[in-house]
Scaffold this motif. Structure first.
Motif, mmCIF file in Angstrom:
data_model
loop_
_atom_site.group_PDB
_atom_site.id
_atom_site.type_symbol
_atom_site.label_atom_id
_atom_site.label_comp_id
_atom_site.label_asym_id
_atom_site.label_seq_id
_atom_site.Cartn_x
_atom_site.Cartn_y
_atom_site.Cartn_z
ATOM 1 N N GLU A 1 -14.566 -120.129 41.536
ATOM 2 C CA GLU A 1 -13.266 -120.650 41.104
ATOM 3 C C GLU A 1 -13.106 -120.880 39.997
ATOM 4 O O GLU A 1 -13.977 -121.531 39.330
ATOM 5 C CB GLU A 1 -12.986 -121.752 42.135
ATOM 6 C CG GLU A 1 -12.797 -121.726 43.677
ATOM 7 C CD GLU A 1 -11.736 -120.839 44.101
ATOM 8 O OE1 GLU A 1 -10.428 -121.078 43.387
ATOM 9 O OE2 GLU A 1 -11.500 -120.180 44.925
ATOM 10 N N GLY A 2 -12.004 -120.621 39.194
ATOM 11 C CA GLY A 2 -11.822 -121.023 37.642
ATOM 12 C C GLY A 2 -12.087 -119.881 36.701
ATOM 13 O O GLY A 2 -11.882 -120.201 35.627
ATOM 14 N N GLY B 1 -8.558 -113.201 39.618
ATOM 15 C CA GLY B 1 -7.741 -112.275 40.189
ATOM 16 C C GLY B 1 -7.856 -110.787 40.045
ATOM 17 O O GLY B 1 -7.552 -110.003 40.920
ATOM 18 N N PHE B 2 -8.543 -110.409 38.890
ATOM 19 C CA PHE B 2 -8.744 -109.093 38.392
ATOM 20 C C PHE B 2 -9.716 -108.404 39.433
ATOM 21 O O PHE B 2 -9.534 -107.215 40.233
ATOM 22 C CB PHE B 2 -9.232 -108.809 37.047
ATOM 23 C CG PHE B 2 -9.664 -107.587 36.759
ATOM 24 C CD1 PHE B 2 -8.830 -106.518 36.620
ATOM 25 C CD2 PHE B 2 -11.202 -107.216 36.612
ATOM 26 C CE1 PHE B 2 -9.312 -105.357 36.475
ATOM 27 C CE2 PHE B 2 -11.631 -105.922 36.223
ATOM 28 C CZ PHE B 2 -10.718 -105.040 36.139
#
Length: 138
Positions: A72-73, A78-79
């Motif tokens: 996370e982070g 997203g890619f």
């Protein structure tokens, strides 16, 4: 008789000297290429076989890794997540593992020099017009 060399170097700011045998270094690198090649080749072929057995329930996919391995982070989360479940990514992964493993195994047995692959590549027009590519071929 094997040639013994002495290596003097620095590791973490401390001088280190040790002797090694060129003979055994060659065998170790050969064995390393075979083991790594087999590991990649076996992983790729296993994925290909499960994908090609015409049973969609057995199909391997990289989706689980792409969705869950990125913390996370991470700005690229997203890619990587957008590639999950894409059949092209799965095929690239399967064929990449298989062909990389095969190249390592064949290379360990001297495919470049013994089987003549290097000579073929050195005769290509792109290598002739770009001499710096010869450094990649050795």
């Amino acid at each position: 008789m094997a040639t013994t060399e002495t290596l003097e170097t620095e590791i973490w700011g401390r001088p280190v000297t040790f002797d090694y045998s060129e003979h055994w270094v060659g065998y170790s690198l050969f064995l390393l290429r075979i083991v790594m090649g087999w590991t990649l080749f076996q992983g790729g072929v296993t994925k290909l076989v499960t994908y090609l057995d015409a049973n969609p329930e057995n199909n391997w996919t990289a989706a689980g890794f792409l969705m869950n391995a990125v913390p996370e982070g991470n700005p690229l989360m997203g890619f990587w997540g957008s590639m999950a479940g894409n059949p092209l990514i799965d095929q690239l992964n399967m064929w990449g593992l298989t062909l990389t493993g095969l190249a390592l195994i064949l290379g360990a047995f001297g495919a470049g020099r013994i089987l003549g692959l290097d000579a073929y590549l050195e005769d290509l027009e792109v290598v002739q017009s770009n001499p710096w590519l010869r450094y990649l071929l050795g």
